[in-house]
Design a protein around this motif. Structure first.
Motif, mmCIF file in Angstrom:
data_model
loop_
_atom_site.group_PDB
_atom_site.id
_atom_site.type_symbol
_atom_site.label_atom_id
_atom_site.label_comp_id
_atom_site.label_asym_id
_atom_site.label_seq_id
_atom_site.Cartn_x
_atom_site.Cartn_y
_atom_site.Cartn_z
ATOM 1 N N SER A 1 0.833 -1.215 0.000
ATOM 2 C CA SER A 1 0.000 0.000 0.000
ATOM 3 C C SER A 1 0.859 1.253 0.000
ATOM 4 C CB SER A 1 -0.939 -0.008 1.205
ATOM 5 O OG SER A 1 -0.201 -0.166 2.406
ATOM 6 N N THR A 2 1.848 1.277 -0.885
ATOM 7 C CA THR A 2 2.729 2.438 -0.978
ATOM 8 C C THR A 2 1.959 3.689 -1.384
ATOM 9 O OG1 THR A 2 4.723 3.292 -2.045
ATOM 10 C CG2 THR A 2 3.283 1.924 -3.390
ATOM 11 N N ARG A 3 2.437 4.840 -0.949
ATOM 12 C CA ARG A 3 1.774 6.104 -1.260
ATOM 13 C C ARG A 3 2.476 6.869 -2.382
ATOM 14 N NH1 ARG A 3 0.166 8.525 4.743
ATOM 15 N NH2 ARG A 3 -1.098 6.732 5.401
ATOM 16 N N SER A 4 3.554 6.305 -2.895
ATOM 17 C CA SER A 4 4.253 6.930 -4.030
ATOM 18 C C SER A 4 4.765 5.814 -4.923
ATOM 19 C CB SER A 4 5.408 7.811 -3.542
ATOM 20 O OG SER A 4 6.365 7.032 -2.850
ATOM 21 N N ILE A 5 5.021 6.133 -6.182
ATOM 22 C CA ILE A 5 5.430 5.091 -7.125
ATOM 23 C C ILE A 5 6.747 5.398 -7.821
ATOM 24 C CG2 ILE A 5 4.200 6.033 -9.136
ATOM 25 C CD1 ILE A 5 4.551 2.301 -8.075
ATOM 26 N N ILE A 6 7.124 6.656 -7.938
ATOM 27 C CA ILE A 6 8.391 7.006 -8.594
ATOM 28 C C ILE A 6 9.515 6.954 -7.568
ATOM 29 C CG2 ILE A 6 9.688 8.768 -9.837
ATOM 30 C CD1 ILE A 6 7.096 9.802 -10.992
ATOM 31 N N ASN A 7 10.535 6.178 -7.873
ATOM 32 C CA ASN A 7 11.725 6.107 -7.017
ATOM 33 C C ASN A 7 12.780 7.055 -7.584
ATOM 34 O OD1 ASN A 7 10.586 3.722 -5.671
ATOM 35 N ND2 ASN A 7 11.095 2.672 -7.581
ATOM 36 N N TRP A 8 13.239 7.981 -6.775
ATOM 37 C CA TRP A 8 14.235 8.944 -7.243
ATOM 38 C C TRP A 8 15.622 8.417 -6.934
ATOM 39 C CZ3 TRP A 8 12.577 12.637 -10.387
ATOM 40 C CH2 TRP A 8 11.215 12.926 -10.375
ATOM 41 N N LYS B 1 0.913 -11.284 -15.697
ATOM 42 C CA LYS B 1 -0.134 -11.787 -16.580
ATOM 43 C C LYS B 1 -1.519 -11.548 -15.997
ATOM 44 C CE LYS B 1 -1.534 -15.925 -19.169
ATOM 45 N NZ LYS B 1 -1.211 -17.361 -19.461
ATOM 46 N N GLN B 2 -1.644 -11.692 -14.670
ATOM 47 C CA GLN B 2 -2.936 -11.450 -14.030
ATOM 48 C C GLN B 2 -3.077 -10.012 -13.538
ATOM 49 O OE1 GLN B 2 -0.930 -14.209 -12.869
ATOM 50 N NE2 GLN B 2 -1.967 -15.456 -14.419
ATOM 51 N N GLN B 3 -1.998 -9.455 -13.014
ATOM 52 C CA GLN B 3 -2.074 -8.121 -12.399
ATOM 53 C C GLN B 3 -2.119 -6.982 -13.418
ATOM 54 O OE1 GLN B 3 -2.321 -7.602 -9.025
ATOM 55 N NE2 GLN B 3 -2.293 -9.817 -8.655
ATOM 56 N N GLU B 4 -1.355 -7.113 -14.506
ATOM 57 C CA GLU B 4 -1.281 -6.106 -15.572
ATOM 58 C C GLU B 4 -0.886 -4.717 -15.056
ATOM 59 O OE1 GLU B 4 -4.738 -6.076 -18.068
ATOM 60 O OE2 GLU B 4 -4.237 -8.019 -18.942
ATOM 61 N N LEU B 5 -0.083 -4.659 -14.013
ATOM 62 C CA LEU B 5 0.350 -3.369 -13.465
ATOM 63 C C LEU B 5 1.293 -2.647 -14.416
ATOM 64 C CD1 LEU B 5 1.011 -4.343 -9.725
ATOM 65 C CD2 LEU B 5 -1.080 -3.431 -10.766
ATOM 66 N N GLU C 1 11.249 -14.863 -3.852
ATOM 67 C CA GLU C 1 10.684 -15.315 -5.126
ATOM 68 C C GLU C 1 9.314 -15.970 -4.991
ATOM 69 O OE1 GLU C 1 13.100 -19.041 -6.374
ATOM 70 O OE2 GLU C 1 14.491 -17.806 -5.200
ATOM 71 N N SER C 2 8.802 -16.073 -3.772
ATOM 72 C CA SER C 2 7.486 -16.700 -3.595
ATOM 73 C C SER C 2 6.486 -15.835 -2.829
ATOM 74 C CB SER C 2 7.637 -18.051 -2.874
ATOM 75 O OG SER C 2 8.118 -17.871 -1.556
ATOM 76 N N ARG C 3 6.950 -14.804 -2.164
ATOM 77 C CA ARG C 3 6.057 -13.883 -1.455
ATOM 78 C C ARG C 3 6.234 -12.507 -2.088
ATOM 79 N NH1 ARG C 3 6.439 -14.824 4.929
ATOM 80 N NH2 ARG C 3 4.325 -13.939 4.775
ATOM 81 N N ILE C 4 5.389 -12.226 -3.053
ATOM 82 C CA ILE C 4 5.542 -11.035 -3.897
ATOM 83 C C ILE C 4 4.569 -9.940 -3.489
ATOM 84 C CG2 ILE C 4 5.694 -10.211 -6.273
ATOM 85 C CD1 ILE C 4 7.566 -12.567 -5.613
ATOM 86 N N LEU C 5 5.084 -8.736 -3.321
ATOM 87 C CA LEU C 5 4.236 -7.591 -3.016
ATOM 88 C C LEU C 5 3.886 -6.881 -4.314
ATOM 89 C CD1 LEU C 5 6.009 -8.053 -0.310
ATOM 90 C CD2 LEU C 5 5.132 -5.797 0.301
ATOM 91 N N VAL C 6 2.611 -6.630 -4.516
ATOM 92 C CA VAL C 6 2.139 -5.931 -5.712
ATOM 93 C C VAL C 6 1.614 -4.557 -5.309
ATOM 94 C CG1 VAL C 6 1.536 -8.123 -6.800
ATOM 95 C CG2 VAL C 6 -0.212 -6.844 -5.573
ATOM 96 N N LYS C 7 1.703 -3.631 -6.242
ATOM 97 C CA LYS C 7 1.270 -2.258 -5.988
ATOM 98 C C LYS C 7 0.053 -1.961 -6.870
ATOM 99 C CE LYS C 7 6.078 -1.046 -5.024
ATOM 100 N NZ LYS C 7 7.242 -0.181 -5.342
ATOM 101 N N PRO C 8 -1.141 -2.303 -6.406
ATOM 102 C CA PRO C 8 -2.347 -2.170 -7.236
ATOM 103 C C PRO C 8 -2.682 -0.734 -7.632
ATOM 104 C CG PRO C 8 -2.931 -2.662 -4.965
ATOM 105 C CD PRO C 8 -1.458 -2.849 -5.070
#
Length: 370
Positions: A65-72, A156-160, A115-122
């Protein structure tokens, strides 16, 4: 389980550790990270089932649940100042991945957890839209795939990644992508249109041409020949494409460097880069463990060359040296790469990304109101 502060390590006092090999995974262990107070590891209790491969380890999807997406980025030896990583952790399971230690900040292991517990940023696309729309935002090429692969299987499922590209295309914002996945072909419809305006380029990472090595080195990534086919298809679609021979692993993959570059050139790559293997923090013991299991006769030689190229250590973190290393072997790789790319005509022109078209949707053209 043992307290890290307690004297000695009981793991050495019991049965010899025997690796638990999960099908389709790169890491053999899931040891605690450097920030954990308690240390745990699996040991051989004598039951024969430990001698066999275990059933596939299922992937667990967690929400970031990050509040920003661009990493500087402020590193002086990296050719970009901003990046996006829609995923934390990577299903590809590349044992050499320098991003593995980032999972320890989350209280997870850099081994199998990575490699098995992946965090996604919806919310990645909506956050990006908001950040690009800020009045003080200044456009420069955006890098995607610099930490974990944006086209790992979950995409393939998330399409982020596709959603992010749609926003970048809408804003006419230039983007550079690094991946080892054939799934990037899914987004050729977006990338080809962006490329026509100088807004997109893709680098395909090819570590080895050997299926045998790749199968355990990077178990869930596309097969080597499939990556070359991806280069071919991107080139045919008019998308500037390059190859990253990364990482170059002494003894194991370095003999293939010229062959990889030639194959990528034949497929349509116009540019190339390389990175000498890096083993920061938890990556070093994970890689050594992998070497001892899969290539026990070469393990000592590989690690010896690595340390010779890293000032006697497993890793080198200094800017301008961490990517290339130093010493006789590092210099030889540098010269081989230079000669091979010159012979093939790679890196002959510098592709300038177009930043002049950037405009948040709804913003009028200059003088458009007059």
């Amino acid at each position: 389980m043992t307290d890290k502060k307690s004297p000695g390590n009981p793991l050495h006092a019991h049965a010899v550790l025997r690796p638990l090999v999960f099908k389709g995974r790169g890491a053999i262990s899931n040891h605690s990270g450097r920030f954990d107070h308690l240390q745990h590891a699996d040991i051989d209790d004598g039951w024969s089932n430990l001698e066999q491969d275990l059933a596939p380890l299922a992937t667990e999807v967690l929400i970031d649940s990050t509040r920003s997406i661009i990493n500087w980025v402020k590193s002086p030896d990296i050719p970009f100042d901003r990046s996006i990583n829609p995923y934390r952790g990577c299903e590809h399971g590349c044992i050499y991945c320098f991003a593995r230690p980032t999972h320890t900040y989350l209280g997870l292991s850099a081994g199998l957890d990575f490699e098995s517990r992946i965090l996604v940023k919806p919310d990645a696309a909506s956050l990006l839209r908001k950040e690009l729309s800020k009045k003080n935002y200044r456009c420069a090429p955006m890098a995607i795939g610099t930490n974990t692969d944006p086209y790992q299987p979950l995409e393939k499922q998330q399409e982020l990644t596709r959603q992010i590209l749609q926003v970048l295309a809408e804003f006419k914002h230039p983007v550079s992508i690094v991946t080892k996945a054939a799934m990037v072909e899914r987004d050729i419809d977006i990338l080809s249109k962006m490329a026509n305006e100088g807004l997109a380029q893709v680098f395909i990472s090819v570590t080895t041409l050997s299926n045998q090595i790749s199968r355990t080195l990077e178990p869930r990534a596309a097969a080597p020949q499939r990556r070359l086919e991806t280069i071919r298809r991107l080139h045919a679609a008019g998308i500037p494409v390059g190859v990253m021979t990364a990482p170059v692993i002494p003894v194991l993959t370095d003999p293939e460097m010229e062959e990889i570059l030639a194959a990528a050139h034949d497929a349509g790559a116009a540019s190339a880069g390389y990175v000498l293997l890096r083993l920061p923090l938890e990556v070093a013991p994970l890689f050594e463990e992998w070497l001892q299991h899969h290539y026990p006769l070469k393990a000592g030689h590989v690690m010896s060359i690595i340390r010779q190229s890293r000032g006697g250590q497993n890793n080198q973190s200094e800017f301008h040296e961490r990517m290339r290393g130093k010493g006789i072997f590092a210099d030889m790789i540098r010269q081989r790469f230079k000669l091979a790319t010159k012979k093939l005509g790679l890196n002959q022109r510098n592709l300038e990304m177009n930043t002049g078209l950037f405009r948040p949707p709804g913003k009028p053209e200059q003088f458009g109101l007059f």
